[in-house]
Design a protein around this motif. Sequence first.
Motif, PDB file in Angstrom:
ATOM      1  N   LEU A 142       0.834  -1.211   0.000  1.00 44.91           N
ATOM      2  CA  LEU A 142       0.000   0.000   0.000  1.00 44.91           C
ATOM      3  C   LEU A 142       0.862   1.250   0.000  1.00 44.91           C
ATOM      4  O   LEU A 142       0.545   2.232  -0.689  1.00 44.91           O
ATOM      5  N   PHE A 143       1.951   1.236   0.772  1.00 44.12           N
ATOM      6  CA  PHE A 143       2.852   2.385   0.787  1.00 44.12           C
ATOM      7  C   PHE A 143       3.398   2.663  -0.616  1.00 44.12           C
ATOM      8  O   PHE A 143       3.377   3.802  -1.092  1.00 44.12           O
ATOM      9  N   VAL A 144       3.901   1.626  -1.255  1.00 42.40           N
ATOM     10  CA  VAL A 144       4.519   1.784  -2.572  1.00 42.40           C
ATOM     11  C   VAL A 144       3.492   2.238  -3.599  1.00 42.40           C
ATOM     12  O   VAL A 144       3.735   3.179  -4.370  1.00 42.40           O
ATOM     13  N   PHE A 145       2.332   1.579  -3.602  1.00 35.85           N
ATOM     14  CA  PHE A 145       1.299   1.926  -4.585  1.00 35.85           C
ATOM     15  C   PHE A 145       0.797   3.359  -4.381  1.00 35.85           C
ATOM     16  O   PHE A 145       0.710   4.143  -5.330  1.00 35.85           O
ATOM     17  N   ALA A 146       0.461   3.700  -3.131  1.00 32.42           N
ATOM     18  CA  ALA A 146      -0.084   5.031  -2.858  1.00 32.42           C
ATOM     19  C   ALA A 146       0.942   6.121  -3.160  1.00 32.42           C
ATOM     20  O   ALA A 146       0.601   7.165  -3.736  1.00 32.42           O
ATOM     21  N   ALA A 147       2.197   5.887  -2.788  1.00 40.27           N
ATOM     22  CA  ALA A 147       3.231   6.881  -3.070  1.00 40.27           C
ATOM     23  C   ALA A 147       3.413   7.076  -4.572  1.00 40.27           C
ATOM     24  O   ALA A 147       3.590   8.205  -5.050  1.00 40.27           O
ATOM     25  N   ALA A 148       3.355   5.979  -5.324  1.00 42.07           N
ATOM     26  CA  ALA A 148       3.492   6.074  -6.786  1.00 42.07           C
ATOM     27  C   ALA A 148       2.345   6.878  -7.384  1.00 42.07           C
ATOM     28  O   ALA A 148       2.548   7.712  -8.282  1.00 42.07           O
ATOM     29  N   VAL A 149       1.133   6.628  -6.894  1.00 36.12           N
ATOM     30  CA  VAL A 149      -0.035   7.365  -7.391  1.00 36.12           C
ATOM     31  C   VAL A 149       0.102   8.854  -7.093  1.00 36.12           C
ATOM     32  O   VAL A 149      -0.161   9.710  -7.948  1.00 36.12           O
TER      33      VAL A 149
END
Length: 405
Positions: A213-220
């Motif tokens: 979730l951290f990686v996905f949300a930060a990328a978004v």
Amino acid sequence: MLLKPLGLCAVLTAPALILRVTDTHPSPLIGLLLFGMAVVAASFLLAWAAEAARVDISGPLAIAILAVIAVLPEYAVDLYFAYTAGSDPTYVAYAAANMTGSNRLLLGLGWSVVVLIALVVASRRSGRTVKELVLETGHRVELGFLAIASVVAFVVPLTGQISMMLGFALLGFFVFYLWRVSRAEAEEPELVGPAARLGALPMRARRTMVIGLFVFAAAVILASAEPFADSLIATGRSFGFDEFLLVQWLAPLASEAPEFIVAILFALHGRGADAIGTLISSKVNQWTLLVGSLPIAYALGGGGTSLVLDGRQVEEFLLTATQTLLGVAALLALRFPRWLAFTLLGLFALQFVFPGQEARYALSAVYFVIAVAALIRNRRHIRPTLTAPFRGAPATKPELVDSVA
């Protein structure tokens, strides 16, 4: 049950990601809606993941890291404005607008609403009128950091700029803040909502989900920050709106919505002290990490060693600094009374009723006068608060002092 809110947020980010991957440029209004929706959805994912991470990273340091992560969307937008201002001076105003707007929104609206909700919940549970929220003794450390940062903040309107030297000093102060809170006593976190369901997963599944979730949300957020900011400005121009005001209020409202909602959930569950503690930590982050990063981003974007502000931005910083001073002065006794919540909320609303230059100076004077009165009333707490960041402070459980109105 857990997959529903996570899946909904992931779906809401999809249109923005498709636009970025295909390099499609929609109209400003459509771009504002889609990229803004992605930022808000990703912010919720970040907030839930950061809360759940407290199961594995316990203690006040986790609270501080959570506060940093929760305002990551705001930082991404604001640092983009500052970076772009290095090559396009018109963006300097937007960087200042986003910072001052988010700062005043957090204290004027966030603190007030959370406390009022917490007092209503406590009154219903006790059957009597609860007039004030008493914070944990350990929060004096964070309040001390905020007090020092709020005094230093007056350097900006007095000099009319945010220098690189001030930026590095604030960043150093933020690092010291993280080190200081990391040494405090750890406590078992109490999670609510999707964060609670994430935290209840088996260790391997929980950590995998949280990291994902951290990686996905930060990328978004990183993918959406630039087009969201540009769409916000273009929408204002195309519809004849004041671009400064859109950047100052709409962007922070979108990026800080998850943080507000998490704090409100804490208050609804009778954990008003935890909610205010998180918001105070966010306020420290804004006056240290965010303000300190602006001149660095500006320099990296091709600007000079100081982010020079115009008259309007100086007024906004002065108003923001005096508001923060009032918040700190009134909380020196670690009591958040109902009158303070209504006062902060009322003064916050007045700036929209009276938006002119004279009104900004008048409101700054009102904030300052009330702050001085609060400092005199709480004068015996000034020294313990200012020295708290540099000494040990015992942590105690929060309590609500109730009295019948």
